[in-house]
Design an enzyme around this catalytic site. Structure first.
Site, PDB file in Angstrom:
ATOM      1  N   SER A 144       0.835  -1.201   0.000  1.00 46.22           N
ATOM      2  CA  SER A 144       0.000   0.000   0.000  1.00 46.22           C
ATOM      3  C   SER A 144       0.877   1.261   0.000  1.00 46.22           C
ATOM      4  O   SER A 144       1.722   1.412  -0.883  1.00 46.22           O
ATOM      5  CB  SER A 144      -0.967  -0.067   1.178  1.00 46.22           C
ATOM      6  OG  SER A 144      -1.971   0.885   1.043  1.00 46.22           O
ATOM      7  N   ASP A 177     -10.084  -3.528  -5.271  1.00 45.51           N
ATOM      8  CA  ASP A 177      -9.181  -2.550  -4.653  1.00 45.51           C
ATOM      9  C   ASP A 177      -9.164  -1.323  -5.562  1.00 45.51           C
ATOM     10  O   ASP A 177      -8.917  -1.455  -6.771  1.00 45.51           O
ATOM     11  CB  ASP A 177      -7.778  -3.177  -4.549  1.00 45.51           C
ATOM     12  CG  ASP A 177      -6.751  -2.230  -3.938  1.00 45.51           C
ATOM     13  OD1 ASP A 177      -7.116  -1.103  -3.563  1.00 45.51           O
ATOM     14  OD2 ASP A 177      -5.569  -2.634  -3.841  1.00 45.51           O
ATOM     15  N   HIS A 192      -8.241  -4.778  -0.891  1.00 44.03           N
ATOM     16  CA  HIS A 192      -7.074  -4.020  -0.461  1.00 44.03           C
ATOM     17  C   HIS A 192      -6.670  -4.409   0.967  1.00 44.03           C
ATOM     18  O   HIS A 192      -7.507  -4.431   1.861  1.00 44.03           O
ATOM     19  CB  HIS A 192      -7.331  -2.511  -0.529  1.00 44.03           C
ATOM     20  CG  HIS A 192      -6.071  -1.730  -0.265  1.00 44.03           C
ATOM     21  ND1 HIS A 192      -5.105  -1.574  -1.227  1.00 44.03           N
ATOM     22  CD2 HIS A 192      -5.590  -1.138   0.844  1.00 44.03           C
ATOM     23  CE1 HIS A 192      -4.090  -0.895  -0.714  1.00 44.03           C
ATOM     24  NE2 HIS A 192      -4.358  -0.607   0.551  1.00 44.03           N
TER      25      HIS A 192
END
Ligand SMILES: *[C@@H]1O[C@H](CO)[C@@H](O)[C@H](O)[C@H]1NC(C)=O
Length: 407
Positions: free
Chosen positions: A190, A347, A377
């Protein structure tokens, strides 16, 4: 009695309403994800309430929950020695396999996720992740605690990541951890994937560095903030755990921008149609050309009447490659190391990753694109009890497998 019963029913309905959010039917373990999302949303709502009341910044509420519930001491096991230390003044947690004599090992520098504002390498889930990597790869894993927003904003996080990387790659440090200089990788998930990609570009272009990263492993990375209308942003705008508006909030926070720009950047047209963005930059995130049609589906670039404000002048970080690695020139990308890019169908950041994988490939870099059709995600961080998802375990297994074969 009757009143109490009715109250109970009302409360359960309210709770069910709060927990229930329609999810794509093919996402992995939807009920568990719904519960996880309700938990996240309630923390965020409490944070926002405290912020609105002027008690503290919403991020501090979340981080104090994280540090109470999740941060754990450095504890060694019989197979892995764990210590808290620093690299170039940046705090890190080091996971070293025990034994092995004078043998040189592989090394991985890891950046945790959390929107450049949340979490820590000392959290239980990241501690478990790095421990597992150290054990299964018989490698030294160094998890970096870069500074966080809102106290630190871009380029602080990037600078901490770069400083830690430069220190890690120095011959003295590698020698002190008995790491093979030819087998060092950089990785992150991320926002940590954003830092890993940005640092990989800088180190590759820096001729003064004698040791370079051999691989970059990017887990659902954040790579650009000019287009919040890619097909994955459109498709997954309301899918847990990273809703579209939340990602945009993290970006503004990271770039030190005025939070009141939020509605403006969310209603901006697709960067492809944005008159103020130079064509050369637009071509770097031209998803109509860069991502496979099966991921484009029926989505089209979005044109809006609003968003004509020159937001890139107000927030220069939006077009800075150190913040948005997807905007790098092909020549820069071509010098970066072999790559692994993990993406998840559900995501908002899926297309950031798909575009980057394609651009790296076009630049001549060897890329493994690992896509999870039922992934969401953050799933790789949910491979451990109490929130253990099968897609979390599968993605973690294949990430470690890739590192084992390529580092
Ligand atoms: C994006 O790609 C499409 C298809 O290749 C092309 O027609 C279009 O001109 C490109 N747009 C930009 C801004 O580069």
């Amino acid at each position: 009695m009757k009143l109490r019963w009715a109250g109970g029913v009302l409360l359960s309905l309210a709770a069910a309403y709060y927990v229930y959010s329609p999810l794509p039917s093919t996402v992995n373990e939807p009920w568990k994800l719904m519960l996880l999302d309700a938990l996240f949303r309630s923390f965020i709502h409490v944070g926002d309430a405290a912020h609105a009341l002027g008690i503290c910044h919403s991020v501090h509420v979340l981080n104090s929950v994280v540090s109470r519930l999740e941060v754990i001491e450095a504890r060694s096991s019989p197979s892995v020695s764990v210590t808290d230390s620093a690299l170039g003044g940046v705090p890190v947690r080091v996971f070293q396999p025990v034994g092995g004599g004078a043998k040189l090992r592989r090394g991985v520098l890891y950046f945790h996720g959390g929107g450049w504002a949340l979490c820590s390498g000392r959290m239980r889930s990241y501690d478990l992740l790095c421990r597992k990597m150290a054990e299964e790869l018989d490698a030294v894993i160094v998890s970096v605690d870069y500074r966080l927003a809102p106290e630190a904003v871009f380029p602080d996080q990037f600078h901490d990541a770069l400083t830690a990387s430069q220190a890690f790659l120095s011959p003295e440090v590698l020698q002190s951890y008995r790491i093979d200089p030819a087998r060092v990788g950089v990785s992150g998930d991320s926002a940590g994937g954003n830092l890993a990609a940005a640092v990989a570009q800088q180190i590759s272009a820096d001729d003064s560095m004698s040791v370079k990263f051999r691989v970059q492993a990017l887990i659902y990375p954040v790579l650009q903030a000019l287009d919040f209308n890619t097909p994955s942003y459109q498709q997954n705008h309301n899918v847990p755990i990273l809703h579209r508006h939340l990602m945009a909030r993290f970006w503004l926070l990271y770039l030190g921008a005025d939070p009141s720009l939020l509605p403006h950047i969310l209603s901006s047209p697709s960067s492809l149609l944005h008159p103020s963005i130079l064509p050369a930059i637009r071509s770097h995130l031209n998803w109509t050309a860069l991502i496979p049609t099966k991921h484009q589906k029926h989505y089209r670039p979005i044109a809006t009447e609003t968003g004509s404000r020159e937001v890139t002048q107000e927030v220069p970080g939006l077009v800075d490659v150190r913040a948005a690695p997807l905007l790098a020139e092909q020549g820069v990308l071509g010098r970066t190391p072999q790559a692994y890019v993990m993406t998840c169908e559900f995501d908002v950041l899926r297309d950031d990753g798909l575009m980057y994988a394609r651009r790296l490939q076009d630049a001549g870099v060897r890329v493994t694109s690992d896509h999870y059709d039922d992934g969401f995600h953050g799933c790789m961080a949910f491979a451990f009890w109490p929130f253990r998802f099968s897609v979390g375990q599968r993605s973690l297994g294949s990430y470690i497998h890739w590192l084992d074969h390529n580092l």
